[in-house]
Design an enzyme around this catalytic site. Structure first.
Site, PDB file in Angstrom:
ATOM      1  N   HIS A 168      -1.786  20.009 -34.548  1.00  0.00           N
ATOM      2  CA  HIS A 168      -0.567  19.475 -33.917  1.00  0.00           C
ATOM      3  C   HIS A 168       0.436  20.571 -33.574  1.00  0.00           C
ATOM      4  O   HIS A 168       1.414  20.309 -32.868  1.00  0.00           O
ATOM      5  CB  HIS A 168       0.055  18.380 -34.783  1.00  0.00           C
ATOM      6  CG  HIS A 168       0.863  18.873 -35.941  1.00  0.00           C
ATOM      7  ND1 HIS A 168       1.875  18.129 -36.509  1.00  0.00           N
ATOM      8  CD2 HIS A 168       0.804  20.028 -36.677  1.00  0.00           C
ATOM      9  CE1 HIS A 168       2.415  18.803 -37.510  1.00  0.00           C
ATOM     10  NE2 HIS A 168       1.782  19.948 -37.632  1.00  0.00           N
ATOM     11  N   ASP A 205      -5.479  32.249 -44.338  1.00  0.00           N
ATOM     12  CA  ASP A 205      -4.206  32.185 -43.619  1.00  0.00           C
ATOM     13  C   ASP A 205      -3.728  33.611 -43.352  1.00  0.00           C
ATOM     14  O   ASP A 205      -4.405  34.582 -43.703  1.00  0.00           O
ATOM     15  CB  ASP A 205      -3.162  31.394 -44.414  1.00  0.00           C
ATOM     16  CG  ASP A 205      -2.189  30.638 -43.495  1.00  0.00           C
ATOM     17  OD1 ASP A 205      -1.745  31.227 -42.488  1.00  0.00           O
ATOM     18  OD2 ASP A 205      -1.875  29.473 -43.788  1.00  0.00           O
ATOM     19  N   GLY A 221      -6.345  36.455 -42.359  1.00  0.00           N
ATOM     20  CA  GLY A 221      -6.865  36.543 -40.999  1.00  0.00           C
ATOM     21  C   GLY A 221      -6.168  35.576 -40.071  1.00  0.00           C
ATOM     22  O   GLY A 221      -5.207  34.906 -40.443  1.00  0.00           O
ATOM     23  N   ASP A 222      -6.672  35.528 -38.850  1.00  0.00           N
ATOM     24  CA  ASP A 222      -6.102  34.713 -37.768  1.00  0.00           C
ATOM     25  C   ASP A 222      -7.162  33.722 -37.328  1.00  0.00           C
ATOM     26  O   ASP A 222      -8.264  34.112 -36.924  1.00  0.00           O
ATOM     27  CB  ASP A 222      -5.709  35.633 -36.616  1.00  0.00           C
ATOM     28  CG  ASP A 222      -5.018  34.902 -35.472  1.00  0.00           C
ATOM     29  OD1 ASP A 222      -5.221  33.679 -35.336  1.00  0.00           O
ATOM     30  OD2 ASP A 222      -4.298  35.553 -34.707  1.00  0.00           O
ATOM     31  N   PHE A 223      -6.856  32.416 -37.401  1.00  0.00           N
ATOM     32  CA  PHE A 223      -7.893  31.429 -37.092  1.00  0.00           C
ATOM     33  C   PHE A 223      -8.247  31.367 -35.611  1.00  0.00           C
ATOM     34  O   PHE A 223      -9.149  30.637 -35.223  1.00  0.00           O
ATOM     35  CB  PHE A 223      -7.565  30.042 -37.640  1.00  0.00           C
ATOM     36  CG  PHE A 223      -6.201  29.483 -37.324  1.00  0.00           C
ATOM     37  CD1 PHE A 223      -5.663  29.510 -36.043  1.00  0.00           C
ATOM     38  CD2 PHE A 223      -5.452  28.881 -38.328  1.00  0.00           C
ATOM     39  CE1 PHE A 223      -4.432  28.976 -35.765  1.00  0.00           C
ATOM     40  CE2 PHE A 223      -4.206  28.335 -38.058  1.00  0.00           C
ATOM     41  CZ  PHE A 223      -3.694  28.374 -36.768  1.00  0.00           C
TER      42      PHE A 223
END
Length: 366
Positions: free
Chosen positions: A250, A204, A230-232
């Site tokens: 969502h 995350d 990190g950044d997904f």
């Protein structure tokens, strides 16, 4: 008067309850802001004491408490005292599956954005962004206090559904579980306790990972976990045989959701499984309790992200996103609460295996 004659009056009265529901919501959120539930957690107290402690007008507070007593949140006792009910106790911070953080969110910017919904219905734009000039997640990153309340709201909401989800899935085949967008670590912790053979990786943003570290250390699970920042949208750690995406898709429109799924696909090795956990909207409007809950949450998502942003999807819509990302669903379930669980593999592995739908009853004690 016949039953036929009474029906219109009944429906008109019910409609007024819905119309005034927004006022009741505001009063519940105000009670959370004032901390009334926690002030009453030790036992009944006079209105005058509560007013002095919260710095509000005693006469107005009496009317607020009586109004909420009609909703069974508080109970009026002789002598002008009020007590906490089991329903009201959910507004205490330490209550199981506490609703306090959700009430605080709605009492702040989230609820304020709802006033922009008429424009959203006309144009599709985000009410939150229209009201505050930036997106919801941007605001969370800029406001640590709001972020902390949001994380608590998410964690307490997750507590309501984890038993049902865990009863519906088999974790025995997995040795490394990667929770993508894992939040404060509640879900990964529960999955690890349910599968003692497994290790975990929580992935995350940096601020959230710091919160997860505290939780997992407090629960004695940190030694079984790696925490990765990190950044997904960029990359996801490899090495997992089960990847979790819980309440992530969502939050995003279709294009962004496919981008997240493609990042997951790139991280997955042969044999890895992606488990998508989100509310599953019914194919058409329904009024069963689970369907109503999903419908309300979809309106909530629209209030944050607009008409084409994040939303609650049907299983079919999620399957289409998976296909666009090069993934193939091998098992789908819609649990009795309305939660959906979809397990997917890379398309080349799953091309010959059609999805296996499971009955809704699988969510209870299987």
């Amino acid at each position: 008067m016949t039953d036929t004659d009474e029906r219109p009056a009944h429906e008109a009265a019910r409609m007024r309850e819905l119309i005034y529901g927004g006022l009741v919501s505001r009063c519940v959120c105000l009670a959370a802001q004032l901390g009334l539930a926690e002030l009453l957690a030790g036992g009944p107290r006079p209105v005058e004491e509560l007013a002095a402690e919260t710095g509000v007008d005693p006469a107005a507070l009496l009317r607020l408490l009586r109004g909420l007593a009609s909703q069974e949140i508080f109970a009026e006792r002789p002598g002008g005292t009020f007590a906490l009910t089991p329903l009201g106790r959910t507004l205490c911070r330490d209550a199981p599956s506490s609703a306090q953080a959700t009430a605080l969110l709605v009492s702040g910017p989230v609820g304020a954005a709802w006033t922009e919904l008429p424009q959203t219905v006309r144009t599709g734009e985000s009410p939150f962004e229209r009201r505050f000039g930036r997106g919801f997640f941007d605001c969370l990153e800029l406001d640590p206090d709001m972020r902390a309340v949001f994380d608590r709201s998410q964690a307490h909401g997750l507590e309501l559904e984890l038993d049902e989800v865990l009863s519906a899935v088999d974790l025995s085949p997995y040795s490394t579980i990667v929770d993508v967008g894992g939040g404060d670590g509640l879900m990964l912790g529960r999955f690890l306790r349910a599968s003692p053979q497994a290790k975990g990786i929580l992935f995350d943003l940096p601020a959230t990972v710091a919160t997860a570290r505290e939780r997992l250390e407090r629960e004695g699970l940190l030694e079984r976990c790696s925490l990765v920042e990190g950044d997904f949208f960029d990359r996801i750690p490899g090495g997992g045989d089960l990847y979790l995406l819980s309440h992530v898709l969502h939050d995003w429109g279709d294009r962004e959701a496919v981008a997240v799924l493609r990042t997951c696909r790139a991280a997955m090795a042969p044999g890895s499984v992606l488990m998508v956990i989100d509310l599953a909207a019914p194919g058409r409007a329904g009024n069963a309790p689970a369907d109503r809950a999903v419908a309300v949450m979809d309106l909530y998502m629209m209030s944050l992200f607009g008409g084409t942003g994040g939303k609650e999807r049907t299983s079919g819509e999620t399957l289409a996103l998976l296909g666009a990302a090069g993934l193939h669903a091998v098992r789908t379930r819609r649990l009795p609460s309305g939660m959906g669980v979809i397990e997917a593999v890379t398309a080349d592995e799953g091309a010959c295996a059609p999805p296996q739908p499971q009955p809704a009853g699988r969510g209870h004690g299987s």
